[in-house]
Design an enzyme around this catalytic site. Structure first.
Site, PDB file in Angstrom:
ATOM      1  CB  CYS A 155      -1.000  -0.021   1.153  1.00  0.00           C
ATOM      2  SG  CYS A 155      -0.322   0.125   2.802  1.00  0.00           S
ATOM      3  CB  CYS A 190       0.454   0.906  -4.084  1.00  0.00           C
ATOM      4  SG  CYS A 190       0.637  -0.458  -5.228  1.00  0.00           S
ATOM      5  CB  CYS A 215       2.983  -2.171  -7.516  1.00  0.00           C
ATOM      6  SG  CYS A 215       3.532  -3.754  -6.912  1.00  0.00           S
TER       7      CYS A 215
END
Length: 138
Positions: A12, A86, A90
């Protein structure tokens, strides 16, 4: 020869709430049968105190946890990458299993608001363990 254990990374933004709870539940319920990591794209300085309190209520201690930065190495070393808001931070690697869990962000919330988020995460972790072929230990 023992089967390799699955590795799961929870991501996150701040690694101070959702990903910390998910990693703690997976460690608690999966034990040594699964490798667990958590990280954040922009880690906070500390884990959210309301998250620590809510997890303590169910017997999981997060008081010594520290938010960690998301690294390419952590993603590469994981079989399953679970993102929780997120965004595009990522990195993507072919061959990894990616899941995106839509959960409310506990940032700035009190323990009363964190409890339902905690409970939804626990339910998802139990389902993940089933998907991985691991019987929850509690």
């Amino acid at each position: 020869m023992p089967e390799p254990k699955p590795s799961v990374l929870f991501v996150c933004v701040h690694n101070a709430g959702r990903s910390q709870m998910a990693a703690a539940f997976l460690s608690h319920l999966g034990g040594s049968r699964v490798e667990v990591r958590s990280a954040g794209s922009a880690p906070a300085d500390t884990v959210n105190p309301a998250v620590v309190e809510a997890m303590a209520e169910v017997g999981v201690d997060l008081s010594a946890e520290v938010p960690k930065i998301l690294t390419t190495e952590a993603v590469q070393a994981s079989d399953v990458v679970i993102t929780m808001g997120c965004g595009d931070a990522c990195p993507y690697f072919p061959g990894k299993r990616y899941l995106d869990w839509t959960l409310d962000d506990p940032a700035g919330q009190g323990v009363d608001a964190v409890r339902p988020i905690r409970d939804r995460i626990e339910t998802r972790i139990r389902g993940l363990l089933t998907d991985l072929g691991i019987q929850p230990s509690a």
